[in-house]
Each structure stands twice: as C-alpha cells, then as structure tokens.
Design a protein around this motif. Structure first.
Motif, PDB file in Angstrom:
ATOM      1  N   THR A 174      22.396 -59.743  33.085  1.00  0.00           N
ATOM      2  CA  THR A 174      22.719 -58.345  32.788  1.00  0.00           C
ATOM      3  C   THR A 174      24.077 -58.189  32.122  1.00  0.00           C
ATOM      4  O   THR A 174      24.492 -57.072  31.852  1.00  0.00           O
ATOM      5  CB  THR A 174      22.690 -57.505  34.082  1.00  0.00           C
ATOM      6  N   ASP A 175      24.759 -59.297  31.827  1.00  0.00           N
ATOM      7  CA  ASP A 175      26.099 -59.211  31.231  1.00  0.00           C
ATOM      8  C   ASP A 175      26.083 -59.330  29.713  1.00  0.00           C
ATOM      9  O   ASP A 175      27.123 -59.502  29.089  1.00  0.00           O
ATOM     10  CB  ASP A 175      27.007 -60.284  31.826  1.00  0.00           C
ATOM     11  N   GLY A 176      24.920 -59.253  29.109  1.00  0.00           N
ATOM     12  CA  GLY A 176      24.823 -59.308  27.656  1.00  0.00           C
ATOM     13  C   GLY A 176      24.730 -60.699  27.074  1.00  0.00           C
ATOM     14  O   GLY A 176      24.749 -60.854  25.858  1.00  0.00           O
ATOM     15  N   THR A 177      24.634 -61.726  27.911  1.00  0.00           N
ATOM     16  CA  THR A 177      24.566 -63.092  27.402  1.00  0.00           C
ATOM     17  C   THR A 177      23.139 -63.576  27.194  1.00  0.00           C
ATOM     18  O   THR A 177      22.932 -64.723  26.828  1.00  0.00           O
ATOM     19  CB  THR A 177      25.310 -64.078  28.325  1.00  0.00           C
ATOM     20  N   GLY A 178      22.154 -62.726  27.400  1.00  0.00           N
ATOM     21  CA  GLY A 178      20.794 -63.057  27.046  1.00  0.00           C
ATOM     22  C   GLY A 178      19.921 -63.523  28.185  1.00  0.00           C
ATOM     23  O   GLY A 178      20.153 -63.208  29.342  1.00  0.00           O
ATOM     24  N   GLY A 179      18.914 -64.287  27.809  1.00  0.00           N
ATOM     25  CA  GLY A 179      17.949 -64.785  28.762  1.00  0.00           C
ATOM     26  C   GLY A 179      16.595 -64.089  28.680  1.00  0.00           C
ATOM     27  O   GLY A 179      15.674 -64.442  29.404  1.00  0.00           O
ATOM     28  N   TYR A 180      16.463 -63.117  27.805  1.00  0.00           N
ATOM     29  CA  TYR A 180      15.209 -62.377  27.689  1.00  0.00           C
ATOM     30  C   TYR A 180      14.281 -62.913  26.601  1.00  0.00           C
ATOM     31  O   TYR A 180      13.079 -62.694  26.649  1.00  0.00           O
ATOM     32  CB  TYR A 180      15.490 -60.893  27.391  1.00  0.00           C
ATOM     33  N   GLY A 181      14.831 -63.587  25.588  1.00  0.00           N
ATOM     34  CA  GLY A 181      14.068 -63.962  24.407  1.00  0.00           C
ATOM     35  C   GLY A 181      12.835 -64.791  24.673  1.00  0.00           C
ATOM     36  O   GLY A 181      11.749 -64.471  24.186  1.00  0.00           O
ATOM     37  N   TRP A 182      12.962 -65.877  25.432  1.00  0.00           N
ATOM     38  CA  TRP A 182      11.806 -66.741  25.649  1.00  0.00           C
ATOM     39  C   TRP A 182      10.723 -66.007  26.434  1.00  0.00           C
ATOM     40  O   TRP A 182       9.526 -66.202  26.202  1.00  0.00           O
ATOM     41  CB  TRP A 182      12.214 -68.024  26.357  1.00  0.00           C
ATOM     42  N   HIS A 183      11.122 -65.134  27.354  1.00  0.00           N
ATOM     43  CA  HIS A 183      10.151 -64.349  28.117  1.00  0.00           C
ATOM     44  C   HIS A 183       9.365 -63.420  27.185  1.00  0.00           C
ATOM     45  O   HIS A 183       8.162 -63.254  27.329  1.00  0.00           O
ATOM     46  CB  HIS A 183      10.839 -63.558  29.223  1.00  0.00           C
ATOM     47  N   GLN A 206      14.822 -54.946  35.689  1.00  0.00           N
ATOM     48  CA  GLN A 206      15.656 -55.595  34.688  1.00  0.00           C
ATOM     49  C   GLN A 206      16.084 -54.603  33.623  1.00  0.00           C
ATOM     50  O   GLN A 206      15.311 -53.754  33.228  1.00  0.00           O
ATOM     51  CB  GLN A 206      14.899 -56.744  34.016  1.00  0.00           C
ATOM     52  N   PRO A 207      17.331 -54.657  33.182  1.00  0.00           N
ATOM     53  CA  PRO A 207      17.775 -53.733  32.141  1.00  0.00           C
ATOM     54  C   PRO A 207      17.022 -53.967  30.844  1.00  0.00           C
ATOM     55  O   PRO A 207      16.728 -55.087  30.497  1.00  0.00           O
ATOM     56  CB  PRO A 207      19.260 -54.067  31.976  1.00  0.00           C
TER      57      PRO A 207
END
Length: 181
Positions: free
Chosen positions: A98-107, A168-169
């Motif tokens: 949630t800090d803007g560093t990502g982690g959503y793309g592969w999902h 999730q945001p």
C-alpha cells in the motif's frame, strides 16, 4: 495451434515515453486486428493494453537494465502477448503493498490472461508469454467486471479486487502470418 494472422514484433525503447510508445504499438496492432476480426467483447482492447503496460513497463523496464521487445500475435481466439528482456530472473507475483511500491501487476496479468509462462532466451534473458483470450466464455474475461464507469481502469481495478480482495487499495513467429510493421 493455428498460425497467427497478424504479427507485431518491435523493440521497446528504454528512454523517452516508454509507456506511451508500448501502448501505442499495441493499440495500433489491435486496430489492425479488429479489421481482421472484431473482438468478441468490448473490454478486450482494455485488457490487452493493461497487460502490455504491466509486462513492458513494470517488468521489462522497471525491473531490468537491458533492452526489451514486444511481440503480439493475433490468433483465432486470443492474442499472444510476449515481452522479452535481458534479465534471467523469472517474473512472478509479489505481495501487494500500500506504499506505492507495487505488487499488483502480476495479479492483474494472471487475472486478465491465460497460459502465462516464462521462457528463457538463448541470450540469457527471458520472454514472458501470456494469452489474452477473446471468447465470450473465456475464463479470464468472464471473471472481470466490465463497465464500472472507468473503462480499462475499471476492468483492471475490478480484477484486482477479485484477485486480492476488496480491502486492497485500488480495489515462433509464423512465416504465413501477415506482418504488421
């Protein structure tokens, strides 16, 4: 698998307007693809553009140092999306942050595509391959929530909510193919 009827194979620049360039190449390809056969669903273009953006920008440009290439193939029931880069490190899901560093793309990629896998290249890098299905009964697009008032963003955010939860945001190339250059 039937040979592709339309192919795009282009390098992606690392400088300048990388996102705009990659999306523009994909958009032009999709425009030509629609002249060959209309997509089964209006959300199809948004899904393909989102996947191209995530694979090119988030993976190939953000997480590697060398060159990248975009390869698209129009098949009867899907578009094959391939992005090649110079890193041997396989791509995969990360814990969304949630800090803007990502982690959503592969999902998102996993949610919008089928048959996603990584292949090593002879030069020591990798090619990420994904099929964007184009059938009304497709697994990936049937799970999405089109029409949430935000076009492709609505589709992507709906896919993220479905995949990650509401808390999730943000909620070979064929010689018979017509070359698109």
């Amino acid at each position: 698998m039937d040979p592709p009827v339309l192919v795009l194979d282009r390098p992606v620049p690392r400088t300048g307007r990388t996102t705009t360039t990659a999306r523009s190449m994909a958009h032009d390809f999709l425009h030509h693809a629609a002249q060959v056969r209309a997509p089964a669903q209006p959300e199809y273009t948004d899904a393909v553009l989102m996947v191209v953006t995530e694979l090119v920008i988030t993976n190939a440009i953000r997480h590697t140092d060398g060159s990248a290439a975009l390869h698209l193939e129009l098949h009867d029931d899907h578009i094959e999306i391939r992005v090649t880069d110079t890193s041997p490190k396989p791509a995969g899901p990360r814990l969304p942050r949630t800090d803007g560093t990502g982690g959503y793309g592969w999902h998102l990629i996993d949610r919008l595509t089928t048959h996603t896998h990584t292949e090593p290249t002879p030069q020591g890098g990798k090619t990420i391959c994904a099929h964007a299905p184009d059938k009304n009964n497709s697994r990936a697009l049937a799970r999405s929530h089109p029409g949430e008032g935000m076009g492709g963003c609505g589709l992507a955010l709906a896919a993220a909510r479905d995949t990650l939860g509401d808390n999730q945001p943000g909620g070979g190339r064929s010689t018979t193919a017509a070359m698109y250059d």
